[in-house]
Design a protein around this motif. Sequence first.
Motif, PDB file in Angstrom:
ATOM      1  N   THR A  38      -0.977   0.851   4.136  1.00  0.00           N
ATOM      2  CA  THR A  38       0.141   1.772   3.943  1.00  0.00           C
ATOM      3  C   THR A  38       0.524   1.826   2.473  1.00  0.00           C
ATOM      4  O   THR A  38       0.379   0.850   1.737  1.00  0.00           O
ATOM      5  N   ALA A  39       1.001   2.984   2.058  1.00  0.00           N
ATOM      6  CA  ALA A  39       1.538   3.170   0.708  1.00  0.00           C
ATOM      7  C   ALA A  39       2.794   4.004   0.835  1.00  0.00           C
ATOM      8  O   ALA A  39       2.828   4.998   1.558  1.00  0.00           O
ATOM      9  N   ALA A  78       3.651  -6.319  -0.798  1.00  0.00           N
ATOM     10  CA  ALA A  78       4.788  -6.637   0.064  1.00  0.00           C
ATOM     11  C   ALA A  78       5.598  -7.822  -0.453  1.00  0.00           C
ATOM     12  O   ALA A  78       6.790  -7.940  -0.172  1.00  0.00           O
ATOM     13  N   ALA A  79       4.967  -8.699  -1.240  1.00  0.00           N
ATOM     14  CA  ALA A  79       5.665  -9.860  -1.802  1.00  0.00           C
ATOM     15  C   ALA A  79       6.354  -9.525  -3.123  1.00  0.00           C
ATOM     16  O   ALA A  79       7.011 -10.379  -3.711  1.00  0.00           O
ATOM     17  N   GLY A  80       6.188  -8.280  -3.613  1.00  0.00           N
ATOM     18  CA  GLY A  80       6.812  -7.873  -4.865  1.00  0.00           C
ATOM     19  C   GLY A  80       5.961  -8.101  -6.097  1.00  0.00           C
ATOM     20  O   GLY A  80       6.406  -7.867  -7.216  1.00  0.00           O
ATOM     21  N   ASN A  81       4.731  -8.568  -5.906  1.00  0.00           N
ATOM     22  CA  ASN A  81       3.825  -8.816  -7.030  1.00  0.00           C
ATOM     23  C   ASN A  81       3.225  -7.512  -7.549  1.00  0.00           C
ATOM     24  O   ASN A  81       2.906  -6.619  -6.769  1.00  0.00           O
ATOM     25  N   THR A  82       3.040  -7.417  -8.858  1.00  0.00           N
ATOM     26  CA  THR A  82       2.398  -6.254  -9.450  1.00  0.00           C
ATOM     27  C   THR A  82       0.923  -6.263  -9.091  1.00  0.00           C
ATOM     28  O   THR A  82       0.217  -7.237  -9.331  1.00  0.00           O
ATOM     29  N   VAL A  83       0.449  -5.167  -8.500  1.00  0.00           N
ATOM     30  CA  VAL A  83      -0.961  -5.005  -8.143  1.00  0.00           C
ATOM     31  C   VAL A  83      -1.693  -4.256  -9.253  1.00  0.00           C
ATOM     32  O   VAL A  83      -2.808  -4.605  -9.617  1.00  0.00           O
ATOM     33  N   SER A  84      -1.035  -3.220  -9.804  1.00  0.00           N
ATOM     34  CA  SER A  84      -1.654  -2.411 -10.853  1.00  0.00           C
ATOM     35  C   SER A  84      -0.573  -1.596 -11.553  1.00  0.00           C
ATOM     36  O   SER A  84       0.458  -1.278 -10.965  1.00  0.00           O
ATOM     37  N   THR A  85      -0.853  -1.237 -12.817  1.00  0.00           N
ATOM     38  CA  THR A  85       0.030  -0.338 -13.551  1.00  0.00           C
ATOM     39  C   THR A  85      -0.618   1.033 -13.716  1.00  0.00           C
ATOM     40  O   THR A  85      -0.096   1.881 -14.424  1.00  0.00           O
ATOM     41  N   PRO A  96      -4.539  -6.473   6.297  1.00  0.00           N
ATOM     42  CA  PRO A  96      -3.580  -5.372   6.182  1.00  0.00           C
ATOM     43  C   PRO A  96      -3.059  -5.249   4.744  1.00  0.00           C
ATOM     44  O   PRO A  96      -2.889  -6.244   4.047  1.00  0.00           O
ATOM     45  N   VAL A  97      -2.825  -4.014   4.308  1.00  0.00           N
ATOM     46  CA  VAL A  97      -2.371  -3.734   2.946  1.00  0.00           C
ATOM     47  C   VAL A  97      -1.073  -2.937   3.019  1.00  0.00           C
ATOM     48  O   VAL A  97      -1.001  -1.951   3.749  1.00  0.00           O
ATOM     49  N   ALA A  98      -0.066  -3.368   2.260  1.00  0.00           N
ATOM     50  CA  ALA A  98       1.197  -2.631   2.150  1.00  0.00           C
ATOM     51  C   ALA A  98       1.550  -2.525   0.671  1.00  0.00           C
ATOM     52  O   ALA A  98       1.756  -3.537   0.007  1.00  0.00           O
ATOM     53  N   LEU A  99       1.572  -1.298   0.157  1.00  0.00           N
ATOM     54  CA  LEU A  99       1.828  -1.057  -1.257  1.00  0.00           C
ATOM     55  C   LEU A  99       3.041  -0.160  -1.437  1.00  0.00           C
ATOM     56  O   LEU A  99       3.299   0.719  -0.611  1.00  0.00           O
TER      57      LEU A  99
END
Length: 194
Positions: A38-39, A78-85, A96-99
């Motif tokens: 999900t995004a 979901a944990a609030g960590n930066t995945v990408s800029t 599962p992915v939640a962005l």
Amino acid sequence: TNGALCVEGPESEFTYVHPDCATGASLHWQWAMKYKATAEADAGGTVSTGEAWVADGDVFSVTATPTTGMAFRRWRDAAGNTVSTAAELSVPVAAPVALTAEFGQLIEITSGNDDDAVTINAAIQSAPEGAVVHLADGTYNLTAPIVLDRPVTLVGNVEDRTKVVLDGAGAYRLLEVSDEQALACGMTFERGYS
């Protein structure tokens, strides 16, 4: 029956009547492993794909698009960590992915001022939390460090960081980051002093 597939498809239910046990027929389930990806977008923009079921090992691709006056800040998990800029994101899926796409008010800065550090620092200090201070392509001559002590994103050219240069003339530190939510990307640092 007898090795032939009786029912297939994406439906979540079906009716199956097992033949007489004397025929030796059996029922075998074959599952495809897929994960929900999900995004979603915070206020200030949209995302190209909201939800998808992605096969294990495949890639989930999504693009964040800011509304007028806003800028993309980052993708966070979901944990609030930066995945990408980067606004365009492709992630391999093995769970599962939640962005969430974050956006902030856009503040534009151009180079060529007498003291670019003063201009950039003033923009950072006056920007609301989560804002994006965008440095246009050019060389920024610094007479003091840029201080990221607030939850603001300082971004240059994320496609070609060599087009935005922060030059300390060998006499200045270029960047000091003291806020854990501050981000800096898309720029080249030259002749800094530590």
